[in-house]
Design a protein around this motif. Sequence first.
Motif, PDB file in Angstrom:
ATOM      1  N   GLY A   1      -6.978 -11.212  -1.733  1.00  0.00           N
ATOM      2  CA  GLY A   1      -8.056 -10.446  -1.121  1.00  0.00           C
ATOM      3  C   GLY A   1      -8.183  -9.064  -1.739  1.00  0.00           C
ATOM      4  O   GLY A   1      -7.293  -8.592  -2.456  1.00  0.00           O
ATOM      5  N   PHE A   2      -9.286  -8.409  -1.418  1.00  0.00           N
ATOM      6  CA  PHE A   2      -9.601  -7.094  -1.943  1.00  0.00           C
ATOM      7  C   PHE A   2     -10.218  -6.295  -0.809  1.00  0.00           C
ATOM      8  O   PHE A   2     -10.984  -6.837  -0.012  1.00  0.00           O
ATOM      9  CB  PHE A   2     -10.590  -7.246  -3.107  1.00  0.00           C
ATOM     10  N   SER A   3      -9.905  -5.017  -0.716  1.00  0.00           N
ATOM     11  CA  SER A   3     -10.504  -4.177   0.317  1.00  0.00           C
ATOM     12  C   SER A   3     -10.791  -2.787  -0.236  1.00  0.00           C
ATOM     13  O   SER A   3     -10.168  -2.345  -1.198  1.00  0.00           O
ATOM     14  CB  SER A   3      -9.585  -4.082   1.542  1.00  0.00           C
TER      15      SER A   3
ATOM     16  N   LEU B   1      -8.680   1.784  -2.498  1.00  0.00           N
ATOM     17  CA  LEU B   1      -8.777   0.342  -2.709  1.00  0.00           C
ATOM     18  C   LEU B   1      -7.472  -0.327  -2.305  1.00  0.00           C
ATOM     19  O   LEU B   1      -6.402   0.285  -2.380  1.00  0.00           O
ATOM     20  CB  LEU B   1      -9.062   0.034  -4.181  1.00  0.00           C
ATOM     21  N   GLY B   2      -7.569  -1.577  -1.936  1.00  0.00           N
ATOM     22  CA  GLY B   2      -6.377  -2.338  -1.580  1.00  0.00           C
ATOM     23  C   GLY B   2      -6.457  -3.761  -2.104  1.00  0.00           C
ATOM     24  O   GLY B   2      -7.540  -4.321  -2.267  1.00  0.00           O
ATOM     25  N   LEU B   3      -5.311  -4.321  -2.385  1.00  0.00           N
ATOM     26  CA  LEU B   3      -5.196  -5.715  -2.797  1.00  0.00           C
ATOM     27  C   LEU B   3      -4.329  -6.446  -1.782  1.00  0.00           C
ATOM     28  O   LEU B   3      -3.342  -5.894  -1.294  1.00  0.00           O
ATOM     29  CB  LEU B   3      -4.558  -5.821  -4.178  1.00  0.00           C
ATOM     30  N   ASP B   4      -4.681  -7.673  -1.476  1.00  0.00           N
ATOM     31  CA  ASP B   4      -3.919  -8.494  -0.535  1.00  0.00           C
ATOM     32  C   ASP B   4      -3.441  -9.754  -1.240  1.00  0.00           C
ATOM     33  O   ASP B   4      -4.176 -10.354  -2.021  1.00  0.00           O
ATOM     34  CB  ASP B   4      -4.780  -8.919   0.658  1.00  0.00           C
ATOM     35  N   TYR B   5      -2.213 -10.152  -0.934  1.00  0.00           N
ATOM     36  CA  TYR B   5      -1.681 -11.421  -1.437  1.00  0.00           C
ATOM     37  C   TYR B   5      -0.865 -12.056  -0.329  1.00  0.00           C
ATOM     38  O   TYR B   5      -0.066 -11.382   0.337  1.00  0.00           O
ATOM     39  CB  TYR B   5      -0.797 -11.214  -2.669  1.00  0.00           C
TER      40      TYR B   5
ATOM     41  N   SER C   1       0.267  -6.121   0.966  1.00  0.00           N
ATOM     42  CA  SER C   1      -1.043  -5.479   0.915  1.00  0.00           C
ATOM     43  C   SER C   1      -0.911  -4.023   0.456  1.00  0.00           C
ATOM     44  O   SER C   1      -0.972  -3.102   1.265  1.00  0.00           O
ATOM     45  CB  SER C   1      -1.705  -5.541   2.292  1.00  0.00           C
ATOM     46  N   PRO C   2      -0.734  -3.779  -0.849  1.00  0.00           N
ATOM     47  CA  PRO C   2      -0.641  -2.397  -1.320  1.00  0.00           C
ATOM     48  C   PRO C   2      -2.023  -1.728  -1.363  1.00  0.00           C
ATOM     49  O   PRO C   2      -3.029  -2.378  -1.639  1.00  0.00           O
ATOM     50  CB  PRO C   2      -0.063  -2.543  -2.724  1.00  0.00           C
ATOM     51  N   ASN C   3      -2.056  -0.433  -1.042  1.00  0.00           N
ATOM     52  CA  ASN C   3      -3.279   0.363  -1.061  1.00  0.00           C
ATOM     53  C   ASN C   3      -3.050   1.622  -1.876  1.00  0.00           C
ATOM     54  O   ASN C   3      -1.940   2.148  -1.915  1.00  0.00           O
ATOM     55  CB  ASN C   3      -3.691   0.770   0.358  1.00  0.00           C
ATOM     56  N   ILE C   4      -4.112   2.123  -2.483  1.00  0.00           N
ATOM     57  CA  ILE C   4      -4.058   3.391  -3.190  1.00  0.00           C
ATOM     58  C   ILE C   4      -5.334   4.158  -2.844  1.00  0.00           C
ATOM     59  O   ILE C   4      -6.404   3.567  -2.714  1.00  0.00           O
ATOM     60  CB  ILE C   4      -3.894   3.200  -4.713  1.00  0.00           C
ATOM     61  N   GLY C   5      -5.174   5.466  -2.639  1.00  0.00           N
ATOM     62  CA  GLY C   5      -6.325   6.265  -2.260  1.00  0.00           C
ATOM     63  C   GLY C   5      -6.374   7.588  -2.999  1.00  0.00           C
ATOM     64  O   GLY C   5      -5.386   8.030  -3.602  1.00  0.00           O
ATOM     65  N   TYR C   6      -7.537   8.230  -2.931  1.00  0.00           N
ATOM     66  CA  TYR C   6      -7.751   9.512  -3.576  1.00  0.00           C
ATOM     67  C   TYR C   6      -8.405  10.449  -2.565  1.00  0.00           C
ATOM     68  O   TYR C   6      -9.438  10.106  -1.972  1.00  0.00           O
ATOM     69  CB  TYR C   6      -8.665   9.338  -4.791  1.00  0.00           C
TER      70      TYR C   6
END
Length: 80
Positions: A70-72, A43-47, A28-33
């Motif tokens: 998934g998406f978050s 935003l984050g992506l889940d696999y 579940s990698p996430n990136i933020g600003y």
Amino acid sequence: MGLFWNAADVTEADSDQRDLDSFFLFVSPNIGYAFDDNWVAGLGLDYQYRKDKSILNTESGNQTITNGYGFSAFVKRYMA
């Protein structure tokens, strides 16, 4: 990130012995600003991947493979 692997021999009452194997991977990698001193949006992506296999003593068995996506989105506020 998560990783799980399991192997077991199972004997149930009034049935044959079975070999069970399970493998599970979750990423579940996430990136933020940071748009202000104490605020972050991102935003984050889940696999996830799961594989389960069961084998009876008769050499017949089942195998199941599952893929999940998934998406978050998030907003965080930091307080000192």
